[in-house]
Design an enzyme around this catalytic site. Structure first.
Site, short mmCIF file in Angstrom:
data_model
loop_
_atom_site.label_atom_id
_atom_site.label_comp_id
_atom_site.label_asym_id
_atom_site.label_seq_id
_atom_site.Cartn_x
_atom_site.Cartn_y
_atom_site.Cartn_z
CB ILE A 528 -1.12 -0.05 1.29
CG1 ILE A 528 -1.77 -1.40 1.19
CG2 ILE A 528 -1.70 1.24 1.23
CD1 ILE A 528 -2.62 -1.25 2.49
N GLY A 531 5.28 3.30 4.70
CA GLY A 531 5.03 4.12 5.95
C GLY A 531 6.24 4.72 6.46
CG HIS A 532 6.37 8.11 9.33
ND1 HIS A 532 6.08 7.55 10.49
CD2 HIS A 532 5.15 8.58 8.77
CE1 HIS A 532 5.01 8.42 10.69
NE2 HIS A 532 4.41 8.98 9.81
N GLY A 534 6.87 1.70 8.85
CA GLY A 534 7.01 0.54 8.11
C GLY A 534 6.19 0.40 6.97
CG LEU A 536 1.14 0.80 6.28
CD1 LEU A 536 0.42 1.98 6.27
CD2 LEU A 536 1.09 -0.08 7.40
CE LYS A 550 3.12 -0.18 12.07
NZ LYS A 550 2.85 1.32 12.59
CG ASP A 653 1.97 11.07 11.51
OD1 ASP A 653 2.04 11.97 11.10
OD2 ASP A 653 1.94 9.89 11.35
#
Ligand SMILES: *[C@@H]1O[C@H](CO)[C@@H](O)[C@H](O)[C@H]1NC(C)=O
Ligand SMILES: *[C@@H]1O[C@H](CO)[C@@H](O)[C@H](O)[C@H]1NC(C)=O
Ligand SMILES: *[C@@H]1O[C@H](CO)[C@@H](O)[C@H](O)[C@H]1NC(C)=O
Ligand SMILES: *[C@@H]1O[C@H](CO)[C@@H](O)[C@H](O)[C@H]1NC(C)=O
Ligand SMILES: *[C@@H]1O[C@H](CO)[C@@H](O)[C@H](O)[C@H]1NC(C)=O
Ligand SMILES: *[C@@H]1O[C@H](CO)[C@@H](O)[C@H](O)[C@H]1NC(C)=O
Ligand SMILES: *[C@@H]1O[C@H](CO)[C@@H](O)[C@H](O)[C@H]1NC(C)=O
Ligand SMILES: *[C@@H]1O[C@H](CO)[C@@H](O)[C@H](O)[C@H]1NC(C)=O
Length: 905
Positions: A528, A531-532, A534, A536, A550, A653
């Site tokens: 997907i 992400g910062h 990990g 996805l 993740k 976040d």
């Protein structure tokens, strides 16, 4: 006598009617008893229901799907029929009775399960068959070569089954065949060269099998062919030049094979071609310049994921009916042409990502609805028309996140003897900026200190010293993440980071194998995003539960403990507004996995606008009701973290991509790996308020940045603005473009002027007067969240109340607000809380807006309503109206971390 006479007349008339009726219908009813018997046999062997085939009535007239000619059965269509319960128990391809229907010309059983092989005798006994449709019938086994004896066959549909073995070469004798569809089976072997005898073919589809070998050059003689789909096999070698003889061809799909070589320029002769799909092969070389000029009908061109190189064919820019162009993942190079729009504007997809394009963005891309230019070397500023639905990452563009590095860009341009604009900066000034900034803050600091005096400084230092010492004493047990949740740590000391915690209660424990199975071994197609915290992946657990997994690579992750902190969080808090964690897999040493429930509507970032395939330029955007619902949902989640957890938790976040949406657009907050406890809650804020040092409330004493609820509130303000304006990307960015945008946008939000907000309203929102008030209210809330001074931002619980009662925000305040505010304590009413923070911002608006509105502001009693120390600060500011317009621009919208701003106050 009369009576008897009339009876005779009546009977005669009745007889005449019956006879007449009989002759009328005579042609329709089934006259062959053998065929009737055969149909009854078929009815029972397939287990058909009385509903479709009522047993006592005439098949030709009353059975569904039976077609008769002259009292004989010529067509059977049981497509989509359902079986009796008994018929369902052992469904089989048991159709022996068809042999007795000697005139049968059409048999359509599509979508009717007949598991089993096609009987050998089909080809020998059904000599009249013209149409055989067994699509999606669960047919298996090999295709009998006797099918080649069905010399009358015109249409053969065998797609979507489990057919195995080879394509019999005898099928090449079906000279009348027009439609030949074996797609989506398990066929192996080569494409038989005999198929070139099928001179009447218009459709040839053998896609999605396991066929190998070459494309027979004889296909070039199939002169009536309009549709050729060979995609999704293992075909190799190059495209035979002879295909250029297929002058009727409309669609040519050779995608997802192993075809190589270059594209023969002769294909330029396929004048009727509308769809050309060559993607995902091993083609190389440049595209011949005479390939496209004659292909004026092209609507779809897919060249993606090959090894094409050389200049991108310019002519493709102006192909009049092109709707879809995918040239991604090649080595095409060139610049965008300068023509503004030579072809009709069309809603279109345009993807040239991951190539070697360079130069400036030009208006040519206006023509396309969805544009992906990422992973090239485009340089220069991003013009307005390139914003919105354009992917621009991984280029060399100015003022944009996630671009290539300066060296990478410079060397690309240098290798080609081109001049790189160096992100619009001159090399010399590059490094002077940060210095300037700190220099400036030193001056400010000095002047502040000069003003307050040495004694004050000493007092501050002493107080800070004592305070810090205290904090250091307490912070060992109060560090980020180790103490989270609504319940205080259960008497015992929390385990130090790095020690494995007991996560048995946190969802299921999955094995690594389960994770592999669920994600198709981390298939790229399931990725997907990176992400910062990990990568996805989407996946499916056994049982078909859709999940998001993740993957945290501990080797490359800067925050090795983040996943534990997140698990720890889930072990202590639970709320309907947080993304549901289903489990984890911790068995590997260097890789950990967290498993979340899949959110069908993705995140706010991706679902605010959805592409529609219908008309020009149109994006389907979320309606206002849904947007408000999302805002409230997110506020509920944050309010829970801020106010119902002890100590208060900070999300850290908050941005559109953290706001996940389930199938009903209910908010589930995600990106929880940054969540931490607010630093030294009550104590610190009291000191902060006393000393009016906002910077310490945003920068935690332990050095954790942004660990305050006020920081979340600021970020949430940006999300609200995104909902109002439809301007995506604001909440995820802190760069100067965003700042400038905020500076330009916020003055349009005024408590005194509803109409102003229409200047910034998302043009795709359809809104009546009532809804406009809600939009206005949300904008006002957003602005108060964006107050530069953290201490003046409203608390999340007041934001939630305001969003739940948007009309109160605008109506109450508008009419009787001043009276209310004066009588309520500053924290007693959410209104007051919201507008306590609003006052500051509205004075900024007044500073730039016209004189009359300033007058209104001056006349309002907002100012009198404030209390205590913040009031005096406000007055000082208010007096400086005229002079404040100078510092206005850098005062209104700093990032909350900014130290100078606080001191200035
Ligand atoms: C076949 O039968 C189905 C179901 O009765 C019907 O919907 C469909 O129109 C028929 N198709 C043809 C080509 O006759
Ligand atoms: C159907 O055909 C088979 C073989 O062709 C034959 O043996 C059988 O008698 C026929 N059935 C009827 C009812 O005619
Ligand atoms: C068979 O029936 C289905 C469903 O009605 C229909 O869509 C299809 O076109 C039919 N097949 C042929 C070859 O007519
Ligand atoms: C079927 O076709 C083959 C050739 O493919 C031929 O040898 C055979 O005689 C045919 N059978 C019938 C019954 O027509
Ligand atoms: C096409 O079909 C017709 C009968 O429909 C047949 O006479 C003709 O030979 C076929 N054409 C080719 C090229 O096989
Ligand atoms: C070709 O077949 C594949 C798989 O069967 C399908 O996905 C694709 O859409 C087809 N191509 C065209 C142009 O219809
Ligand atoms: C593009 O060219 C580079 C360098 O020649 C090569 O390493 C890379 O594999 C090529 N990419 C594609 C998609 O062919
Ligand atoms: C496009 O036009 C600009 C000036 O308007 C010029 O500098 C640039 O070189 C042109 N680019 C191309 C590809 O022709």
């Amino acid at each position: 006598m009369v009576d008897r006479y009339s009876r005779v007349v009546f009977i005669t008339v009745a007889l005449i009617f019956i006879l007449f009726d009989y002759t009328l219908s005579q042609q329709q009813i089934l006259i062959s008893w053998q065929e009737r018997l055969a149909l009854l046999q078929l009815r029972s062997s397939l287990g058909l229901r009385s509903r479709e085939w009522p047993i006592k009535s005439d098949p030709c007239t009353l059975w569904a799907g039976i077609q008769c000619t002259n009292g004989r059965v010529t067509g059977i269509n049981i497509s989509g029929f359902r079986r009796t319960r008994r018929g369902n128990q052992n469904p089989q391809f048991s159709v022996d009775a068809l042999q007795n229907l000697t005139l049968l010309s059409s048999f359509n059983a599509s979508n009717f399960a007949v598991p089993g092989p096609i009987p050998e005798w089909f080809g020998l006994q059904l000599g009249s068959l013209q149409v055989l449709d067994l699509r999606s019938c669960l047919v298996n086994g090999a295709i009998p070569s006797t099918l080649g004896n069905l010399s009358s066959l015109v249409e053969l549909h065998l797609s979507d089954n489990n057919l195995t073995g080879v394509v019999p070469s005898s099928l090449g004798q079906l000279f009348r065949l027009s439609v030949f569809d074996l797609s989506r089976n398990l066929l192996t072997g080569v494409v038989p060269a005999t198929l070139d005898g099928l001179g009447n073919l218009t459709v040839l589809d053998i896609s999605s099998n396991f066929l190998s070998g070459e494309i027979p050059s004889g296909f070039g003689s199939l002169s009536r062919l309009q549709f050729l789909n060979l995609s999704g096999n293992s075909l190799s070698s190059s495209i035979p030049v002879q295909l250029s003889n297929l002058s009727s061809l409309v669609e040519l799909d050779l995608g997802f094979n192993s075809l190589s070589g270059s594209v023969p320029p002769e294909l330029g002769a396929l004048r009727n071609l509308q769809r050309l799909i060559l993607g995902n092969n091993l083609f190389s070389g440049s595209l011949p310049s005479n390939l496209f000029p004659n292909l004026t009908q092209l609507q779809l061109v897919d060249l993606s994921h090959n090894g094409f190189n050389g200049d991108f064919p310019d002519v493709l820019w102006s192909t009049p009916s092109l709707q879809f162009l995918d040239a991604s993942m090649n080595n095409f190079t060139g610049t965008l042409p300068n023509v503004s729009s030579s072809a009709n504007a069309a809603i279109a997809v345009f993807n040239i990502s991951r190539n070697l394009f360079y130069g400036n963005l030009t208006p040519v891309i206006r023509r396309f609805g969805f544009i992906d230019l990422s992973g090239n070397y485009f340089e220069g500023p991003v013009p307005v028309y390139a914003r919105g639905n354009t992917s621009l990452g991984g280029n060399c563009l100015r003022n944009l996140n996630s671009q290539r590095s300066r060296t990478e860009c410079a060397s690309f341009y240098a290798d080609r003897n081109l001049v790189f604009d160096n992100f619009g900066e001159r090399n010399v000034t590059q490094n002077s900026k940060p210095n300037k900034k700190s220099h400036k803050s030193v001056i400010i600091l000095a002047s502040v200190l000069g003003g307050v005096g040495l004694i004050a400084l000493l007092v501050i230092i002493i107080v800070m010293f004592i305070y810090c010492k205290r904090r250091r004493g307490t912070s060992t047990t109060n560090q980020r993440g180790t103490v989270v949740g609504p319940v205080p740590p259960r008497g015992e000391n929390p385990p130090p980071p790095g020690v494995s915690l007991n996560f048995a209660s946190v969802g299921d424990s999955f094995t690594y194998q389960q994770i592999l199975d669920a994600t198709g071994e981390f298939n790229d197609a399931n990725l997907i995003k990176n992400g910062h915290s990990g990568d996805l992946f989407s996946g499916k657990l056994e049982g078909g539960i859709a999940v998001v997994i993740k993957r945290i690579d501990l080797n490359s992750s800067a925050k090795r403990e983040a996943y534990m902190l997140e698990l720890d969080l889930f072990s202590k808090v639970s709320h309907a507004r947080l993304v549901p964690l289903l489990g984890h897999c911790l068995e590997n040493e260097n890789e950990k996995f967290l498993v979340y429930k899949y959110m069908p509507n993705g995140d706010l970032c991706s679902s605010l606008f959805k592409k529609t395939s219908s008309d020009d330029d149109s994006l389907q955007s979320l309606d206002w009701i849904t947007r408000l619902k999302i805002a409230i949902g997110a506020a509920e989640g944050l309010s829970y973290l801020h106010h119902e957890c002890t100590p208060p938790l900070v999300h850290r976040d908050v941005q559109a991509s953290s706001i996940l949406l389930d199938d009903k657009y209910e908010v589930r907050l995600g990106s929880l790996s940054e969540v931490c406890a607010q630093e030294g809650e009550t104590h610190q804020s009291r000191i902060t308020r006393l000393l009016r040092l906002p910077q310490t409330s945003d920068q935690g004493a332990s050095g954790t940045p942004n660990a305050t609820c006020a920081y979340d509130v600021y970020c949430f303000g940006k999300v609200l603005l995104e909902l109002v304006t439809g301007k995506l990307g604001i909440s995820s960015s802190t760069d100067t473009t965003t700042k400038e945008w905020l500076e330009a946008t916020l003055p349009n939000i005024s408590i005194y002027d509803k109409e102003l907000v229409t200047n910034i309203l998302d043009p795709s929102l359809v809104i009546d007067e009532d809804l406009l008030e809600e939009v206005w209210a949300m904008a006002i809330v957003a602005r108060s969240c964006l107050n530069p001074k953290p201490t003046r931002r409203p608390l999340m619980r007041y934001i939630l109340k305001a969003l739940e009662n948007p009309l109160k925000v605008v109506r109450d305040e508008h009419t009787s607000g001043s009276a209310r505010l004066r009588t309520t304590s500053s924290r007693g009413s959410w209104n007051a809380a919201l507008f306590g923070s609003w006052r500051h911002s509205s004075s900024d608006v007044a500073a730039t807006s016209s004189a009359p509105s300033r007058k209104v502001e001056g006349a309002s009693s907002f100012k009198q309503s404030k209390t205590g120390s913040s009031g005096s600060g406000e007055n000082g500011h208010g007096n400086g109206h005229s002079s404040s317009s100078r510092r206005h621009s850098n005062e209104i919208f700093p990032e909350p971390l900014d130290v100078e701003r606080g001191n200035e106050d």
